[in-house]
Design an enzyme around this catalytic site. Structure first.
Site, PDB file in Angstrom:
ATOM      1  N   HIS A  78     -60.623 -14.536  29.307  1.00  0.00           N
ATOM      2  CA  HIS A  78     -59.906 -15.633  29.088  1.00  0.00           C
ATOM      3  C   HIS A  78     -60.360 -17.039  29.588  1.00  0.00           C
ATOM      4  O   HIS A  78     -61.052 -17.137  30.526  1.00  0.00           O
ATOM      5  CB  HIS A  78     -58.554 -15.697  30.028  1.00  0.00           C
ATOM      6  CG  HIS A  78     -57.542 -16.715  29.885  1.00  0.00           C
ATOM      7  ND1 HIS A  78     -56.657 -16.896  28.675  1.00  0.00           N
ATOM      8  CD2 HIS A  78     -57.230 -17.878  30.775  1.00  0.00           C
ATOM      9  CE1 HIS A  78     -56.037 -18.082  29.059  1.00  0.00           C
ATOM     10  NE2 HIS A  78     -56.399 -18.738  30.186  1.00  0.00           N
TER      11      HIS A  78
ATOM     12  N   GLU B  44     -68.371 -17.565  29.621  1.00  0.00           N
ATOM     13  CA  GLU B  44     -67.532 -16.179  28.789  1.00  0.00           C
ATOM     14  C   GLU B  44     -68.689 -15.341  28.377  1.00  0.00           C
ATOM     15  O   GLU B  44     -68.606 -14.095  28.644  1.00  0.00           O
ATOM     16  CB  GLU B  44     -66.910 -16.650  27.568  1.00  0.00           C
ATOM     17  CG  GLU B  44     -65.624 -17.546  28.143  1.00  0.00           C
ATOM     18  CD  GLU B  44     -64.765 -17.843  26.905  1.00  0.00           C
ATOM     19  OE1 GLU B  44     -64.368 -17.099  25.999  1.00  0.00           O
ATOM     20  OE2 GLU B  44     -64.464 -19.156  26.675  1.00  0.00           O
TER      21      GLU B  44
ATOM     22  N   ASN C 114     -59.732  -8.296  29.046  1.00  0.00           N
ATOM     23  CA  ASN C 114     -59.435  -9.545  28.263  1.00  0.00           C
ATOM     24  C   ASN C 114     -60.459 -10.480  28.882  1.00  0.00           C
ATOM     25  O   ASN C 114     -60.550 -10.549  30.076  1.00  0.00           O
ATOM     26  CB  ASN C 114     -58.183  -9.889  28.265  1.00  0.00           C
ATOM     27  CG  ASN C 114     -57.772 -11.191  27.756  1.00  0.00           C
ATOM     28  OD1 ASN C 114     -58.480 -11.526  26.425  1.00  0.00           O
ATOM     29  ND2 ASN C 114     -57.260 -12.108  28.246  1.00  0.00           N
TER      30      ASN C 114
ATOM     31  N   ASP D 129     -52.047 -12.261  30.693  1.00  0.00           N
ATOM     32  CA  ASP D 129     -53.208 -12.697  31.744  1.00  0.00           C
ATOM     33  C   ASP D 129     -53.002 -12.445  33.356  1.00  0.00           C
ATOM     34  O   ASP D 129     -53.399 -13.029  34.014  1.00  0.00           O
ATOM     35  CB  ASP D 129     -53.515 -14.357  31.714  1.00  0.00           C
ATOM     36  CG  ASP D 129     -53.759 -14.556  30.225  1.00  0.00           C
ATOM     37  OD1 ASP D 129     -54.539 -13.807  29.555  1.00  0.00           O
ATOM     38  OD2 ASP D 129     -53.537 -15.448  29.587  1.00  0.00           O
TER      39      ASP D 129
HETATM   40  C1  GAR Z   1     -62.498 -17.717  23.618  1.00  0.00           C
HETATM   41  O1  GAR Z   1     -62.763 -18.782  24.184  1.00  0.00           O
HETATM   42  C2  GAR Z   1     -61.622 -16.737  24.456  1.00  0.00           C
HETATM   43  O2  GAR Z   1     -61.833 -16.946  25.782  1.00  0.00           O
HETATM   44  C3  GAR Z   1     -60.374 -17.379  23.997  1.00  0.00           C
HETATM   45  O3  GAR Z   1     -60.399 -17.636  22.437  1.00  0.00           O
HETATM   46  C4  GAR Z   1     -61.850 -17.869  22.327  1.00  0.00           C
HETATM   47  C5  GAR Z   1     -62.164 -16.916  21.122  1.00  0.00           C
HETATM   48  O4  GAR Z   1     -63.736 -17.343  20.977  1.00  0.00           O
HETATM   49  N1  GAR Z   1     -59.141 -16.325  24.243  1.00  0.00           N
HETATM   50  C6  GAR Z   1     -58.266 -16.660  24.553  1.00  0.00           C
HETATM   51  O5  GAR Z   1     -57.715 -17.962  24.652  1.00  0.00           O
HETATM   52  C7  GAR Z   1     -57.235 -15.500  24.778  1.00  0.00           C
HETATM   53  N2  GAR Z   1     -55.997 -16.037  25.657  1.00  0.00           N
HETATM   54  P1  GAR Z   1     -64.641 -16.197  20.025  1.00  0.00           P
HETATM   55  O6  GAR Z   1     -63.533 -15.634  18.670  1.00  0.00           O
HETATM   56  O7  GAR Z   1     -65.585 -17.184  19.346  1.00  0.00           O
HETATM   57  O8  GAR Z   1     -64.968 -15.231  21.016  1.00  0.00           O
END
Ligand code: GAR
Length: 208
Positions: A112, A183, A110, A153
């Site tokens: 985060h 990310e 995952n 997490d």
């Molecule tokens: C990203 O920032 C990811 O890290 C977060 O949601 C966003 C999705 O963006 N995930 C979480 O918060 C999971 N706990 P994306 O759909 O553009 O990849």
């Protein structure tokens, strides 16, 4: 060379999925191939990104199933049909049960958007993570890629990257910087690391 088969689970815009698709196209993700994208939201733009890349998609919404078990059961069916080696949660906004995660030990990763153990766990997802970081006043945040276990997490950390918080940041501005600088860099890199390890183990005749 044989590649690990990757299923990506998404809920939204899918920029992290895009980073994975781009890394595969550029040959940076070379030990794995994305063969399936599953969304729990029918209108997720991530589905369009997958279709544009020629990747098979599926939609599994909670509303279609009476229980979490039935919802996860359908996801498991799709994952098994796909002969999946690695599951990547890329902006997947559902917490998976211990029944699900225990089926795939060290086979789910995952991304985060914080430096775990800060601003993580139940209730910390998407923009809320950056709102919490700004409210606390941290000067450095970042992103983490980790294995998924029964603790939200809480699985073993694979990669992290720090990102500076700047004067005047809004949650949206900070979210974008964390995506761009952290990310989209560490998720493809971690995917390659884990896939190459899975392939290496397979060649050594270990169970994968
Ligand atoms: C990203 O920032 C990811 O890290 C977060 O949601 C966003 C999705 O963006 N995930 C979480 O918060 C999971 N706990 P994306 O759909 O553009 O990849």
């Amino acid at each position: 060379m044989e590649k690990a088969r990757i299923a990506v689970l998404v809920s939204g815009g899918g920029t992290n999925l895009q980073a994975l698709l781009d890394a595969e196209r550029r040959g940076e993700l070379k030990s794995g191939e994305i063969t399936l994208v599953i969304s729990n939201k029918a209108d997720a733009y991530a589905l369009t990104r997958a279709e544009n890349a020629g990747v098979r998609t599926a939609i599994v919404t909670k509303a279609e199933y009476p229980t979490q078990e039935a919802f996860e059961g359908r996801i498991i069916e799709l994952i098994e049909e796909n002969r999946t080696d690695l599951i990547i949660l890329a902006g997947f906004m559902c917490i998976l049960s211990a029944d699900f995660t225990s089926r795939y030990p060290e086979r789910i990763i995952n991304v985060h958007p914080s430096l775990i153990p800060s601003f993580c766990g139940k209730g910390y997802y998407g923009l809320k993570v950056h709102e919490a970081a700004l409210a606390y006043g941290v000067k450095v945040t970042g992103a983490t890629v980790h294995y998924v276990n029964e603790v939200p997490d809480g699985g073993r950390i694979i990669m992290q990257r720090a990102v500076e918080v700047k004067e005047g940041d809004t949650p949206e501005i900070l979210q974008r910087r964390v995506m761009e600088e952290a990310e989209w860099v560490i998720l493809p890199a971690a995917a390659e690391l884990v896939c190459s390890e899975l392939i290496r183990k397979k060649h050594k005749g270990e169970m994968i």
